[in-house]
Design a protein around this motif. Sequence first.
Motif, short mmCIF file in Angstrom:
data_model
loop_
_atom_site.label_atom_id
_atom_site.label_comp_id
_atom_site.label_asym_id
_atom_site.label_seq_id
_atom_site.Cartn_x
_atom_site.Cartn_y
_atom_site.Cartn_z
N UNK A 113 0.87 -1.18 0.00
CA UNK A 113 0.00 0.00 0.00
C UNK A 113 0.90 1.23 0.00
N UNK A 114 0.80 2.03 -1.03
CA UNK A 114 1.75 3.11 -1.24
C UNK A 114 1.03 4.29 -1.89
N UNK A 115 1.05 5.44 -1.23
CA UNK A 115 0.37 6.64 -1.73
C UNK A 115 -1.11 6.37 -2.00
N UNK A 116 -1.73 5.68 -1.06
CA UNK A 116 -3.16 5.39 -1.08
C UNK A 116 -3.58 4.48 -2.23
N UNK A 117 -2.63 3.68 -2.74
CA UNK A 117 -2.93 2.73 -3.82
C UNK A 117 -1.98 1.54 -3.66
N UNK A 118 -2.28 0.47 -4.38
CA UNK A 118 -1.35 -0.65 -4.42
C UNK A 118 -0.24 -0.31 -5.39
N UNK A 119 0.98 -0.27 -4.89
CA UNK A 119 2.12 0.10 -5.71
C UNK A 119 3.30 -0.81 -5.45
N UNK A 120 4.29 -0.73 -6.34
CA UNK A 120 5.55 -1.47 -6.20
C UNK A 120 6.68 -0.46 -6.17
N UNK A 121 7.53 -0.54 -5.16
CA UNK A 121 8.67 0.35 -5.06
C UNK A 121 9.95 -0.47 -4.95
N UNK A 136 1.73 1.38 -10.31
CA UNK A 136 0.53 1.03 -9.55
C UNK A 136 -0.19 -0.06 -10.34
N UNK A 137 0.10 -1.33 -10.09
CA UNK A 137 -0.51 -2.42 -10.87
C UNK A 137 -2.02 -2.45 -10.69
N UNK A 138 -2.71 -2.82 -11.75
CA UNK A 138 -4.16 -2.96 -11.69
C UNK A 138 -4.51 -4.33 -11.13
N UNK A 139 -5.37 -4.37 -10.12
CA UNK A 139 -5.85 -5.63 -9.53
C UNK A 139 -4.70 -6.59 -9.20
N UNK A 140 -3.73 -6.16 -8.41
CA UNK A 140 -2.56 -7.01 -8.15
C UNK A 140 -2.90 -8.25 -7.33
N UNK A 141 -2.19 -9.31 -7.63
CA UNK A 141 -2.24 -10.55 -6.86
C UNK A 141 -0.89 -10.70 -6.15
N UNK A 142 -0.93 -11.00 -4.86
CA UNK A 142 0.30 -11.21 -4.11
C UNK A 142 0.46 -12.69 -3.77
N UNK A 143 1.69 -13.18 -3.75
CA UNK A 143 1.91 -14.60 -3.45
C UNK A 143 1.69 -14.92 -1.97
N UNK A 144 1.20 -16.11 -1.73
CA UNK A 144 1.03 -16.64 -0.38
C UNK A 144 1.61 -18.05 -0.37
N UNK A 145 2.44 -18.35 0.61
CA UNK A 145 3.04 -19.68 0.74
C UNK A 145 2.63 -20.24 2.10
N UNK A 146 1.95 -21.38 2.08
CA UNK A 146 1.40 -21.98 3.30
C UNK A 146 2.02 -23.35 3.52
N UNK A 147 2.43 -23.59 4.75
CA UNK A 147 2.91 -24.91 5.13
C UNK A 147 2.46 -25.19 6.56
N UNK A 148 2.68 -26.40 7.00
CA UNK A 148 2.26 -26.78 8.35
C UNK A 148 3.47 -26.81 9.27
N UNK A 149 3.20 -26.70 10.53
CA UNK A 149 4.21 -26.86 11.57
C UNK A 149 3.74 -27.98 12.50
#
Length: 384
Positions: free
Chosen positions: A250-258, A297-310
Amino acid sequence: MTFLLNRNFNGPKTHAFVIGVGEYPAAKRGKGALSSLQKVPDLPSAADSAKLVCDWLLENQDNLAAPLATLEVLISDPGQANDRYAWARGPIDRATANNVSTLGYEWYRHLLEPDSTAFFYCCGHGASRLERPTLFLEDLNQNARNAWPHINLDALAQALRKMSSLTAGFMFSDACGEFIPEFELRDAQDCRFWDDPGLFAPSWNRVSLLCAAAAKQLAYEGPAQRGGRVLLGQFTQAVVHGLRGSSSRWCKNRWGVHPRALLDDLKSLRSVFFSHWQEPFEPYPAVSPTDRLPIVFPLNPEVPVVITTEPENEISNYSLIISPRNDPFQPWLRNRASGPTVAWATTVSASHDALFAVAQNGAGHFSRVFVPNQPAFEQWVTVA
C-alpha cells in the motif's frame, strides 16, 4: 528506429531507456583487437529480456507512478531464429557505443524537464570495475584504442542523484559482476552520455540501482517454465513478476511497487515462481533510495502466499484452504487437496481484509490469520 513511444502531455513524466546487448561480433575467434576477447558468447536472452521489459513498459504506460512519455530502445540482436521471445516491434537500432552515446544523451536531456522520472534497464555481459557495476556494449573488442566500451552504471546513478529536476530514478541491470583482471587494470574508457554534474553538486536519495549480481558474482538466464526453450534473464523475469503486482504494497493510497519492496521480495519470488532454476541468484542494491518511491501502480494485483504446516512433515496429511472465515467450509478463495509433501504456493488479491490459512483433515482444522497487504511467503499453520 529507437523510439517505441514518444508522446507529449502535461504533468509528471517517465522517460525510459532500455538497452539489450545480445551480440558481440568483434569478440569472436580470429577477430577484434585483443586475443583475450575472442571467446565472448552472444546472448540472445539479453536481447529478448530487453524486449520483455519494453512490452511491460508499454502495457503499463499509464499505470506508472509518472506516466510513460518516451521509450528509447537499443538492442543488439544476434538474429537467432529459434526458441526466441515473440516480438513484433521494431526494427530497433543496435547498442553500439555511438548509438548509446547519442540516444542516451537525448534521454538525459528529457530528464532535465521538471518532475521527470528516469527508468533505465540494461542486459548483457557485464563486470565489476573498482567494485562498480558495468555493462559491455556491442563493439566490445572492435577498436584497439578502446577495446572495452562499457557503461559505468554507478557513475550514471550518481549523476541522476544530482539532478534536481528528477522526482525518482529506477535503474535495473541484468548483467554479471565478475572480476576481469585485464579490464580492471586497463585504462578503459566508459561510454558517458550525461553532463558532468559537478563535484560539489548536492545529491538527493531518489535513485535506485538494482543489479542481478554483486561483485565477483554471475547472472544467469533461464526459461519461464520448467522445460521451456525460450531463455530470458532470471533477474529480469523476477523483477517483471514483482512489477506486475507480486511485490505490491500500500503506497500513496494505492497498491504500488517500489524498489525497496522488490529488493525484499526478489529471492522469494524466484523460489516461488521459478523453482526450476538451479543457478545461484544473488541480486543486490548498488544504490538505494531512502524513501518508498513507487514505480508502478498495478491494476488488480495478486500477491503470493506460501502456506505450510508446523511441523512440516505433516503437510501431506492436510488439505489447505484460504478463506475469509476461520472454518474449512465453502465458499473459500483457494484450496489444495491433501497429498503433496511441499509447501503450497498460490496468490490472492491484494487486500487489507484479514484471511485465514486453514489446514484440515478428518480430525478437525487448524488456522492462522494473515492480511494479504503484501507478499506472505511464510504462513505456518501449527497442527500439533
